[in-house]
Scaffold this active site. Structure first.
Site, PDB file in Angstrom:
ATOM      1  CB  SER A 255      58.131 -29.196 -54.583  1.00 50.77           C
ATOM      2  OG  SER A 255      58.181 -29.278 -55.835  1.00 50.77           O
ATOM      3  CE  LYS A 256      49.858 -31.722 -55.346  1.00 50.85           C
ATOM      4  NZ  LYS A 256      48.566 -31.427 -55.816  1.00 50.85           N
ATOM      5  NE  ARG A 257      56.995 -26.405 -60.361  1.00 51.58           N
ATOM      6  CZ  ARG A 257      57.792 -26.018 -60.470  1.00 51.58           C
ATOM      7  NH1 ARG A 257      58.806 -26.651 -61.510  1.00 51.58           N
ATOM      8  NH2 ARG A 257      58.266 -25.157 -59.484  1.00 51.58           N
ATOM      9  CE  LYS A 258      61.966 -26.730 -57.835  1.00 55.63           C
ATOM     10  NZ  LYS A 258      61.666 -26.024 -56.579  1.00 55.63           N
ATOM     11  CG  ASP A 259      60.586 -32.844 -53.454  1.00 59.68           C
ATOM     12  OD1 ASP A 259      61.922 -33.117 -53.456  1.00 59.68           O
ATOM     13  OD2 ASP A 259      60.124 -31.831 -52.696  1.00 59.68           O
TER      14      ASP A 259
END
Ligand code: GLU
Ligand code: ZN
Length: 497
Positions: A255-259
């Site tokens: 995920s772009k946001r979480k990883d």
């Protein structure tokens, strides 16, 4: 005719930081080009003016350069090829392969609902209405009603898509702007691409691309100029390879946001390009001899085979990447390591005052640092105590192993005494021996006795190997720091006061 050398392309959309998945796609394309003498084309798919930004284009170019994967051709820019897409649109329209549609999304949904159709998608309403172009109408591609579209994929075999599940998709927006499939396929034809190697996320779109390719071929748009027939095997149709998606620890799509997916951030953290490329190579592929995990780009070029790529999701394991980076750091010549550290030792963000840095001291310390760090950004915090007048105390370390340890004062005093007699033999070996004696006197294991000494001298509980650090710091500064810390501790002070 000489055999056609592969022409591969990397075709990112500049909508954000350079994603590790994109870097892996770029690498596998680059490998095919390098191992065959083919051409690695870079194409920037920047038709979406609202989501694209010039800085992301720069980011792509810089990242590819950092990774050693500069393109042989390009960057082509889709935004500069609009005339060409409009030629294709006109040709498809004239051949009756597109039709105009004025339906809104809501209208289509309402009709589907009324007809009891639950699968979303266009119902073909305007297919036979022969509406004229213009007036804000989208142009849809007329898809076959029956049969299957087969995506022959090197990695996955033949993947079948029933035509009944594919609606007449919009190829040109109401504004006249071409959409992804149209621009993408026109470019692949014009650029004579032989292998389309891209992420699995695009697999569901590929049948549309194939239909578009066949349609264009049927009206004379082929890579080799021959005219195909609709439905017949298309001359010049590229080979497809859809690379497995990257997943995180939870086996979920990254995920772009979480990883942590931005290549830029790895570069800024001090990963080495060689290590990063090596690790990318293991995402969905492994060398034939399998046990080798550490290998150079040159070896990868020799060993890589597109049909050895795996079709199951690949775990992007940051811990493993980090570990691999550490191995690469340790394998460097120390002189190269010192050079690689340079960017982290200069500039505004270094923790020591201007002029505080001492090259000779750093060079003396470099071999032990090289054994310790996993990424280069860890270096400043390992050496700052050498270049600061007084160490920067970490409050948590102080609270735990100084104020929170009733033996700390006695250990510091014993160390001051023991080290004080070493002035003429200030080596890591004798410091080690002296500290062992201090530890014994305090009834402690060596590691535990080191903590207050380390904090007094470096400010932190973790850092470079202690005795080498003390040797490089020198007897005078070491003893001075031990005395100040002992005094501060005895007075019950904390470093923040
Ligand atoms: N521009 C597309 C993307 O970034 C990739 C297109 C392709 O490789 O065919 O997802
Ligand atoms: Zn319609």
């Amino acid at each position: 005719m000489p055999p056609l050398l592969p022409r591969v392309r990397f075709a990112p959309s500049p909508t954000g930081y350079f994603h590790v998945g994109s870097a892996r796609t770029a690498l596998f394309n680059w490998l095919v080009a390098r191992q065959t003498g083919g051409t690695f084309v870079l194409r920037i798919e920047d038709t979406d003016a609202e989501r694209n930004r010039e800085e992301w284009v720069d980011g792509i170019l810089t990242a590819l350069h950092w990774l050693g994967m500069d393109a042989d051709e390009g960057p082509y820019r889709q935004s500069l090829r609009m005339d060409r897409y409009h030629e294709a649109i006109d040709a498809l329209w004239d051949a009756g392969l597109l039709f105009a549609c004025g339906c809104t999304h809501d209208e289509v949904t309402a009709r589907n609902k009324e007809a009891g159709i639950l699968t979303p998608g266009y119902d073909g309403h305007c297919r036979t209405l022969a509406l004229p172009r213009g007036e804000g109408r989208a142009l849809r591609f007329r898809t076959p009603d029956e049969g299957v579209t087969i995506v022959p994929d090197v990695i996955r075999g033949d993947v079948e898509f029933p035509c009944t599940a594919m609606d007449d998709f919009v190829a040109v927006k109401g504004s006249g702007a071409p959409l992804f499939v149209l621009a993408n396929v026109v470019d692949d034809i014009d650029m004579a691409i032989t292998h389309i190697i891209r992420g699995e996320d695009l697999l569901p779109t590929t049948p549309r691309c194939i239909l578009m390719w066949e349609a264009l071929a049927s009206i004379g748009w082929t890579t080799d100029g021959t005219v195909g027939e609709l439905g017949a095997p298309t001359p010049g149709m590229p080979v497809f390879a859809h690379l497995p998606m990257l997943v995180n620890e939870a086996r979920k799509k990254l995920s772009k946001r979480k990883d942590p997916v931005a290549v830029e951030s790895y570069r800024d953290e001090g990963y080495l390009a060689e290590a990063f490329v090596n690790y990318l190579g293991l995402l969905g592929w492994s060398p034939p001899n399998d046990e080798a995990e550490v290998f150079s780009a040159a070896q990868m070029i020799e060993w890589f085979a597109l049909d050895d790529v795996n079709n199951s999701p690949a775990f992007f394991d940051v811990a493993k990447l980090r570990h691999m980076n550490g191995e690469y750091i340790r394998a460097m010549h120390t002189a190269d390591f010192i050079d690689a550290c340079r960017p982290w030792l200069t500039g505004d963000s270094v923790p020591w005052p201007e002029g505080g840095f001492d090259e000779e001291v750093f060079v003396a310390m470099a071999p032990v640092l090289q054994e310790r760090v996993a990424v280069l950004s860890e270096v400043p915090a390992m050496v700052d105590f050498l270049f600061l007048d007084t160490p920067e105390f970490d409050p948590e370390s102080w609270a735990k192993a100084m104020a929170g340890d009733e033996a700390a004062g006695a250990i510091l005093d014993a160390a001051i005494g023991a080290y004080g007699s070493l002035a003429n033999d200030w080596t890591s070996a004798s410091l080690h021996a002296a500290t062992l004696a201090v530890a014994e006197g305090a009834g402690r294991k060596l590691g535990k006795a080191q903590a207050p000494i380390r904090i007094a001298v470096t400010g932190r509980r973790v850092g470079p190997p202690l005795f080498e650090a003390l040797e490089v710091l020198g007897s005078e500064r070491t003893l001075g720091r031990l005395r100040s810390a002992a005094a501060l501790l005895a007075a019950g002070g904390t470093p923040s006061e």
